[in-house]
Design an enzyme around this catalytic site. Structure first.
Site, PDB file in Angstrom:
ATOM      1  N   GLY A  96      -9.149   3.937  -2.962  1.00  0.00           N
ATOM      2  CA  GLY A  96      -8.024   3.489  -3.767  1.00  0.00           C
ATOM      3  C   GLY A  96      -7.064   2.605  -3.002  1.00  0.00           C
ATOM      4  CB  CYS A  97      -3.662   3.285  -1.772  1.00  0.00           C
ATOM      5  SG  CYS A  97      -3.050   3.839  -3.387  1.00  0.00           S
TER       6      CYS A  97
END
Length: 254
Positions: A174-175
């Site tokens: 994700g991030c």
């Protein structure tokens, strides 16, 4: 492409495809690196080492025991070396409004998006104590996956004359991934030490590291990153980063 964390999810056809296409060459470390610690807060780590499903019951973003048993110890090693060299360290966290408006359509991807563990002011947004920022570190609050999107991060890196980033944190798929892709989009050499990033899904972790290493970043071991940092000149950023200069002066008076 042997002896990588993703070897058990990479089949022979995919391996040959990457080799034939020429992907996966090491780009190398930069000369002026900044260390990034992406979202290592209680939301994403939980508040103790415990099985991931137990942790997610209380902290919906949690990665469970892998955060505490592998990720956080590796990040601490990197931070110790980085601070000895007075390198800038950037942290991110992601507090939101109580109504979730500032996260936009992202809230539509989870039926637990109304949980309050990521609302502004909640403990969930605090960086875990074991790798918490120290005076002079840079804290960036974001509302989207990438540390660069809608934040002043690239301005800070430009001011520092940084040519590279070492990305640690969570989640890998994700991030961390979003931040790595944006980093190379800004022509920053990007390194990801695989023990220092983690995910609630091991499949997502391995597949993301594979894809990042093939096309965007260098995925390395933590020990290699520490050795690289230890070999850098001390005080690379003293002229551009006031906290580094202040730490230099403090040490000179000891």
């Amino acid at each position: 492409m042997s002896a990588h964390v993703w070897d058990d999810v990479l089949d022979e056809t995919d391996r040959r495809v990457f080799e034939a296409a020429g992907w996966g060459r090491r780009a190398g470390f930069g000369k002026r690196p900044v260390v990034m610690v992406v979202d290592v807060n209680y939301n994403f780590c939980g508040d103790r080492s415990e099985p991931v499903l137990d942790s997610i019951a209380r902290w919906r973003y949690s990665c469970g025991e892998v955060a505490w048993d592998t990720g956080i110890p590796a990040i601490r090693k990197i931070l110790d070396s980085a601070r000895a060299k007075r390198l800038p360290v950037v942290y991110t966290t992601n507090p939101r409004r109580a109504d979730g408006f500032d996260l936009g359509v992202w809230t539509q991807k989870s039926h637990r998006s109304e949980d309050t563990v990521d609302v502004v002011g909640h403990l969930g947004n605090e960086i875990v104590a074991e790798v918490a920022p120290v005076e002079g570190d840079i804290l960036v609050e974001k509302r989207k996956p990438s540390a660069f999107f809608g934040t002043p991060l690239i301005s800070h890196l430009t001011m520092l004359r940084a040519d590279s980033v070492i990305i640690t944190g969570t989640t890998t798929s994700g991030c961390v991934r979003a931040s790595a892709v944006d980093a190379i989009s800004h022509d920053l050499l990007t390194t990801i030490p695989h023990e220092a990033v983690f995910d609630r899904s091991q499949l997502a972790h391995k597949a993301s590291l594979l894809d990042l290493h093939m096309k965007y970043a260098d995925v390395t071991g933590t020990d290699e990153v520490v050795a690289y940092i230890d070999g850098l000149p001390t005080g690379l950023f003293d002229a551009e980063f006031p906290p580094a200069a202040a730490e230099r002066d403090r040490r000179a008076t000891e």
